[in-house]
Scaffold this motif. Structure first.
Motif, PDB file in Angstrom:
ATOM      1  N   GLY A 153      -0.372   4.497   0.247  1.00 19.70           N
ATOM      2  CA  GLY A 153      -0.968   5.900   0.433  1.00 19.70           C
ATOM      3  C   GLY A 153      -0.146   6.405   1.598  1.00 19.70           C
ATOM      4  N   PRO A 154      -0.642   7.570   2.299  1.00 17.06           N
ATOM      5  CA  PRO A 154       0.170   8.230   2.964  1.00 17.06           C
ATOM      6  C   PRO A 154       0.916   7.261   4.229  1.00 17.06           C
ATOM      7  N   TYR A 155       0.269   6.383   4.717  1.00 17.24           N
ATOM      8  CA  TYR A 155       0.826   5.605   5.884  1.00 17.24           C
ATOM      9  C   TYR A 155       1.971   4.657   5.229  1.00 17.24           C
ATOM     10  N   GLY A 171       0.858  -1.137  -0.031  1.00 18.79           N
ATOM     11  CA  GLY A 171      -0.128   0.032  -0.083  1.00 18.79           C
ATOM     12  C   GLY A 171       0.884   1.294  -0.070  1.00 18.79           C
ATOM     13  N   CYS A 226      -6.715   6.517  11.967  1.00 19.30           N
ATOM     14  CA  CYS A 226      -7.622   6.699  10.784  1.00 19.30           C
ATOM     15  C   CYS A 226      -7.254   7.695   9.897  1.00 19.30           C
ATOM     16  N   ARG A 236     -10.921  17.481   4.941  1.00 17.20           N
ATOM     17  CA  ARG A 236     -11.810  17.760   6.173  1.00 17.20           C
ATOM     18  C   ARG A 236     -10.572  18.059   7.186  1.00 17.20           C
ATOM     19  N   SER A 237      -9.430  17.492   6.902  1.00 17.33           N
ATOM     20  CA  SER A 237      -8.561  17.622   7.939  1.00 17.33           C
ATOM     21  C   SER A 237      -7.952  19.168   7.736  1.00 17.33           C
ATOM     22  N   VAL A 250      -4.728  10.981   8.419  1.00 16.69           N
ATOM     23  CA  VAL A 250      -3.273  11.426   7.914  1.00 16.69           C
ATOM     24  C   VAL A 250      -2.384  11.738   9.126  1.00 16.69           C
ATOM     25  N   SER A 299     -18.225  12.350   4.083  1.00 18.69           N
ATOM     26  CA  SER A 299     -18.199  11.933   2.592  1.00 18.69           C
ATOM     27  C   SER A 299     -19.808  12.051   2.302  1.00 18.69           C
ATOM     28  N   PHE A 305      -6.124   5.450  -3.832  1.00 24.81           N
ATOM     29  CA  PHE A 305      -7.300   5.671  -3.141  1.00 24.81           C
ATOM     30  C   PHE A 305      -7.871   7.085  -3.264  1.00 24.81           C
ATOM     31  N   TRP A 306      -6.790   7.965  -2.838  1.00 29.06           N
ATOM     32  CA  TRP A 306      -7.441   9.214  -2.905  1.00 29.06           C
ATOM     33  C   TRP A 306      -7.626   9.666  -4.379  1.00 29.06           C
ATOM     34  N   VAL A 360      -0.150  -6.015  -4.869  1.00 25.36           N
ATOM     35  CA  VAL A 360      -0.088  -7.369  -4.106  1.00 25.36           C
ATOM     36  C   VAL A 360      -1.179  -8.363  -4.377  1.00 25.36           C
ATOM     37  N   ALA A 400      -0.706  -1.664   4.864  1.00 24.98           N
ATOM     38  CA  ALA A 400      -0.960  -0.219   4.926  1.00 24.98           C
ATOM     39  C   ALA A 400      -1.964   0.025   3.785  1.00 24.98           C
TER      40      ALA A 400
HETATM   41  C1  LIG Z   1     -14.119  10.612   1.116  1.00 23.10           C
HETATM   42  C2  LIG Z   1     -12.876  10.502   2.464  1.00 23.10           C
HETATM   43  C3  LIG Z   1     -12.291  11.777   2.775  1.00 23.10           C
HETATM   44  C4  LIG Z   1     -11.527  11.667   3.694  1.00 23.10           C
HETATM   45  N1  LIG Z   1     -10.865  12.917   4.201  1.00 23.10           N
HETATM   46  C5  LIG Z   1      -9.561  12.939   5.041  1.00 23.10           C
HETATM   47  C6  LIG Z   1      -9.059  13.783   5.403  1.00 23.10           C
HETATM   48  O1  LIG Z   1      -9.613  15.062   4.947  1.00 23.10           O
HETATM   49  N2  LIG Z   1      -7.894  14.049   6.390  1.00 23.10           N
HETATM   50  C7  LIG Z   1      -7.647  12.614   6.782  1.00 23.10           C
HETATM   51  O2  LIG Z   1      -6.605  12.737   7.343  1.00 23.10           O
HETATM   52  N3  LIG Z   1      -8.336  11.488   6.343  1.00 23.10           N
HETATM   53  C8  LIG Z   1      -9.103  11.570   5.368  1.00 23.10           C
HETATM   54  N4  LIG Z   1      -9.860  10.517   4.955  1.00 23.10           N
HETATM   55  C9  LIG Z   1      -9.197   8.984   5.643  1.00 23.10           C
HETATM   56  C10 LIG Z   1      -8.310   8.483   4.752  1.00 23.10           C
HETATM   57  O3  LIG Z   1      -8.884   7.262   4.207  1.00 23.10           O
HETATM   58  C11 LIG Z   1      -7.086   8.273   5.584  1.00 23.10           C
HETATM   59  O4  LIG Z   1      -6.588   9.553   6.196  1.00 23.10           O
HETATM   60  C12 LIG Z   1      -5.956   7.885   4.649  1.00 23.10           C
HETATM   61  O5  LIG Z   1      -6.460   7.454   3.451  1.00 23.10           O
HETATM   62  C13 LIG Z   1      -5.000   6.744   5.446  1.00 23.10           C
HETATM   63  O6  LIG Z   1      -4.045   6.472   4.588  1.00 23.10           O
HETATM   64  P1  LIG Z   1      -3.651   5.018   4.388  1.00 23.10           P
HETATM   65  O7  LIG Z   1      -2.349   4.756   3.583  1.00 23.10           O
HETATM   66  O8  LIG Z   1      -4.060   4.203   5.481  1.00 23.10           O
HETATM   67  O9  LIG Z   1      -4.715   4.501   3.256  1.00 23.10           O
HETATM   68  P2  LIG Z   1      -5.009   4.674   1.693  1.00 23.10           P
HETATM   69  O10 LIG Z   1      -4.701   6.202   1.400  1.00 23.10           O
HETATM   70  O11 LIG Z   1      -6.129   4.133   1.418  1.00 23.10           O
HETATM   71  O12 LIG Z   1      -3.929   3.894   0.907  1.00 23.10           O
HETATM   72  C14 LIG Z   1      -3.640   2.636   0.994  1.00 23.10           C
HETATM   73  C15 LIG Z   1      -3.105   2.256  -0.422  1.00 23.10           C
HETATM   74  O13 LIG Z   1      -3.233   0.757  -0.321  1.00 23.10           O
HETATM   75  C16 LIG Z   1      -3.422   0.583  -1.768  1.00 23.10           C
HETATM   76  N5  LIG Z   1      -3.675  -0.770  -1.982  1.00 23.10           N
HETATM   77  C17 LIG Z   1      -4.864  -1.737  -1.247  1.00 23.10           C
HETATM   78  N6  LIG Z   1      -4.771  -2.944  -1.602  1.00 23.10           N
HETATM   79  C18 LIG Z   1      -3.415  -3.251  -2.375  1.00 23.10           C
HETATM   80  C19 LIG Z   1      -2.805  -4.244  -2.789  1.00 23.10           C
HETATM   81  N7  LIG Z   1      -3.218  -5.590  -2.691  1.00 23.10           N
HETATM   82  N8  LIG Z   1      -1.540  -3.935  -3.130  1.00 23.10           N
HETATM   83  C20 LIG Z   1      -0.985  -2.790  -3.304  1.00 23.10           C
HETATM   84  N9  LIG Z   1      -1.759  -1.702  -2.839  1.00 23.10           N
HETATM   85  C21 LIG Z   1      -3.002  -1.669  -2.329  1.00 23.10           C
HETATM   86  C22 LIG Z   1      -4.819   1.312  -2.035  1.00 23.10           C
HETATM   87  O14 LIG Z   1      -5.083   1.359  -3.451  1.00 23.10           O
HETATM   88  C23 LIG Z   1      -4.477   2.519  -1.551  1.00 23.10           C
HETATM   89  O15 LIG Z   1      -3.865   3.502  -2.318  1.00 23.10           O
HETATM   90  C24 LIG Z   1     -10.819  10.496   4.365  1.00 23.10           C
HETATM   91  C25 LIG Z   1     -11.620   9.325   3.962  1.00 23.10           C
HETATM   92  C26 LIG Z   1     -12.590   9.233   2.964  1.00 23.10           C
HETATM   93  C27 LIG Z   1     -13.104   8.109   2.254  1.00 23.10           C
END
Ligand SMILES: Cc1cc2nc3c(=O)[nH]c(=O)nc-3n(C[C@H](O)[C@H](O)[C@H](O)COP(=O)(O)OP(=O)(O)OC[C@H]3O[C@@H](n4cnc5c(N)ncnc54)[C@H](O)[C@@H]3O)c2cc1C
Length: 394
Positions: free
Chosen positions: A18-20, A16, A376, A56-57, A378, A187, A44-45, A113, A141
């Motif tokens: 994303g930010p994490y 994954g 939950c 929102r943050s 960033v 959302s 995802f974003w 993956v 992540a």
């Molecule tokens: C509509 C909406 C608005 C939001 N607004 C905010 C906000 O303003 N501020 C905030 O802090 N948070 C916000 N969030 C919460 C947000 O989801 C998390 O903050 C953020 O995405 C966490 O990062 P992450 O890396 O955990 O997840 P993600 O950003 O979801 O990253 C995970 C990544 O893993 C990838 N992935 C999944 N499965 C696989 C695989 N099998 N192989 C490879 N890659 C894979 C996905 O495609 C994705 O890109 C919001 C959520 C939603 C739904």
């Protein structure tokens, strides 16, 4: 004598980007770990959130953490000449994430993956193109994309007439439609505002008796040092609670029932205050539940509400949130899944975001049951990456 450790390609594989995942890679690399992140950066974003969305943050809570504090949102804006806006547009945040990713160099591999297996001395991942890679540790992540919650009554309806708010549907396609938006969280409310602005006829149907607004008590944020005592810069949770949420290590030591109460209180459905004027001419029905949903001869949907009234709409947009359930991560083999201790679908984690499977870690929203609601958002990347990396290094 210790058994010989099989050779592996990487010290740590992060699934994954994303930010994490990006933040964890930056921290792990800085401590000398050989890291590989699999996944398309910021997918995802970029792919699933509605175009035109605003974060929102608050800005200070929208920085992806790196160990030197050099790749902040402000640094990105300075480096690229991007105007500093508040609230932050989704497109800016996605570009920022990609800029962050570029700083990480070739640590990122955009392939998905498809499977993860436990093997001697670590893990083996199979990628979507059947290539394989192995590592001593694996960090999951992969966010909440797999966990969309949909009331079962909508399962029988065609995806043409029902979609989840973050299923990547282009809301402009619904510009001339009658749309019922179900839910009362950010959302749902922001999607309703965007739909209205595109010209759709929108009704929000929410179970809660009234809509809640984040930052509704503005004056509490303008009390100087007192405000700093009430709210952390992470801005998750109401006055006072926000301070506690900022310490996931403390939350992790609290009894489960109290942890759950804090989490549910801090992330209960609410919208950003700047949505209020944008929803001025949107019909809002609070305290109402949809009891039945049926297709109408292939054209639209009839909804029956708990007060006996009906709505006929062209599309239903579900802002009904998510529920963590590791079983929905298709890449975790059933055998590996069985070995992960879980509580209502979420992994039970101990120090360093460690699951019950040695070397397997979960960061982001899947860790919120153990470390609280900061995970939950960033804003939780700094704690997660520091804590994870310190644990791996030790
Ligand atoms: C509509 C909406 C608005 C939001 N607004 C905010 C906000 O303003 N501020 C905030 O802090 N948070 C916000 N969030 C919460 C947000 O989801 C998390 O903050 C953020 O995405 C966490 O990062 P992450 O890396 O955990 O997840 P993600 O950003 O979801 O990253 C995970 C990544 O893993 C990838 N992935 C999944 N499965 C696989 C695989 N099998 N192989 C490879 N890659 C894979 C996905 O495609 C994705 O890109 C919001 C959520 C939603 C739904």
């Amino acid at each position: 004598m210790k058994p010989p450790v099989a050779s592996v390609d990487f010290d740590v594989i992060v699934v994954g980007a994303g930010p994490y995942g990006l933040s964890a890679a930056a921290y792990l690399e800085s401590r000398g770990f050989v890291v590989r992140v699999f996944g398309e950066p910021m997918a995802f974003w970029d792919r699933t959130m509605p175009a035109g969305m605003l974060l929102r943050s608050q800005r200070p809570a929208s920085t992806i953490a790196d160990p030197r504090g050099a790749w902040t949102l402000d640094a990105y804006e300075r480096a690229t000449g991007t105007p500093a806006q508040a609230p932050l547009p989704l497109s800016t945040f996605v570009s920022y994430g990609r800029w962050f990713r570029e700083r990480l160099g070739d640590v990122i591999d955009p392939r998905t993956v498809a499977g993860v297996l436990r093997r001697e001395g670590g893990f083996e991942v199979t990628l979507a193109d059947h290539a394989r890679a192995s590592s001593r540790r694996l960090v999951v992540a992969t966010g909440i994309g797999a966990f969309q919650q949909r009331p079962a009554m909508f399962d029988r309806l065609s995806p043409e007439v029902v979609s989840h708010c973050w299923a990547g549907r282009d809301l402009r396609e619904l510009a001339a439609a009658r749309v019922a938006v179900i839910g009362a969280g950010q959302s749902a409310l922001e999607s309703a505002a965007l739909l209205r602005e595109h010209g759709a006829r929108v009704e929000i149907i929410a179970r809660s008796r009234k809509l809640r607004w984040i930052g509704a008590h503005k004056w509490l944020h303008h009390l100087g040092p007192l405000s700093a005592m009430l709210y952390s810069r992470h801005d998750v949770g109401h006055a006072g609670l926000s301070r506690l949420v900022a310490y996931p290590n403390v939350i992790a030591r609290l009894p489960l029932a109290l942890r759950d109460r804090i989490r549910l209180r801090a992330i209960r459905p609410a919208g950003a205050l700047w949505l209020v004027p944008r929803l001025a001419d949107v019909q809002i029905s609070t305290g109402r539940t949809v009891n039945e949903a049926a297709m109408l001869n292939g054209h639209g949907v009839r909804l029956r509400l708990d007060d006996g009234t009906e709505r006929v709409v062209d599309h239903v947009l579900l802002g009904t949130g998510y529920r963590v359930d590791l079983a929905r991560y298709e890449f975790l083999s059933p055998d590996l899944l069985r070995q992960i201790r879980r509580l209502d679908g979420a992994p039970v984690l101990t120090a360093g975001f460690s699951s019950s499977v040695s070397g397997l870690h979960f960061i982001g929203a899947t860790a919120a049951r153990s470390y609280g609601p900061l995970l939950c958002f960033v804003a939780g990347t700094q704690f997660a990456s520091r804590h994870l990396t310190a644990h791996c290094a030790a």
